[in-house]
Design an enzyme around this catalytic site. Sequence first.
Site, short mmCIF file in Angstrom:
data_model
loop_
_atom_site.label_atom_id
_atom_site.label_comp_id
_atom_site.label_asym_id
_atom_site.label_seq_id
_atom_site.Cartn_x
_atom_site.Cartn_y
_atom_site.Cartn_z
N VAL A 1 22.74 3.82 -46.46
CA VAL A 1 24.16 3.64 -46.78
C VAL A 1 24.94 3.24 -45.54
CG1 VAL A 1 26.26 4.80 -47.55
CG2 VAL A 1 24.11 5.22 -48.73
N GLY B 1 25.45 7.83 -38.67
CA GLY B 1 24.27 7.62 -39.50
C GLY B 1 24.22 6.21 -40.03
N VAL B 2 23.23 5.44 -39.60
CA VAL B 2 23.10 4.06 -40.08
C VAL B 2 21.75 3.87 -40.79
CG1 VAL B 2 24.73 2.84 -38.61
CG2 VAL B 2 22.49 3.43 -37.69
N GLY B 3 21.51 4.78 -41.72
CA GLY B 3 20.35 4.63 -42.59
C GLY B 3 20.70 3.66 -43.71
N LYS C 1 22.29 18.96 -58.16
CA LYS C 1 21.65 18.40 -56.98
C LYS C 1 20.31 19.08 -56.79
CE LYS C 1 22.83 15.29 -53.79
NZ LYS C 1 23.53 14.02 -54.04
#
Length: 249
Positions: free
Chosen positions: A183, A179-181, A80
């Site tokens: 993905v 989180g609604v970015g 990563k």
Amino acid sequence: MSVFNHSEFDNHEKLVFHHDKPSGLKMIVAIHNTNLGCALGGCRMWNYTSEEEAIADVLRLSRGMTYKAAITGLNLGGGKSVIIGDPHKDKTPEMIRAVGRFMNSLNGEYITAEDVGMTDKDIKLMARETKYVAGFDPETDSEGPSPFTAYGVYRGIESAVRFKLGRQNMQGIRVAVQGVGKVGFELAKLLIEAGAEVCAADIYTSNIERAEKELGVTVVEPDVILQQPVDIVAPCAMGAVINEQTIPQ
């Protein structure tokens, strides 16, 4: 700060720090394990509060990639990378190109891809400098891997619902999406289309307003999203949110 005694250190093979002064790039790459092949894992850009926070994140995420590759039967290891900076303010084309050039210095030990704070456009720009990047279609203006990630999470939720709740469909299942970015938005869309009731939260106003307008999610403040009376919690923001402190909530 000791890396070898760090709580997230798990016999990682490499932890590499890189600074490109002209572009302002400050980047860390962690290679956890390459027993099965070269390390693969996305590049994340986030406004970390400290270098220590960035180190903990990259160590934890790279370890997770090792196990993801292993359980899916891929001949790949886990790695990563993180860029320290605000993706909405600090990211520049010069910085992204510098990431690509740095990938070359690792000689294929680590292959990067899109993650939080990065876009398909960024990855394609990076690919102009290096061949050690994956997860994009050079011929089209794709949305990147996010829809596929969301679909994988959705299928996992379906399996969990069948196993734990004994339900054969998502009708009426209550889900909290943190989180609604890229993905999280796609996941919420799949869930709602399947009949689930979705509440959601996001630290970025534009993201949650879009989800409310286009999907009809119930908006919840970010600091209470994990405390909602739901059947499923889907953390789609930063990691390590399911822990000893949050589980009782």
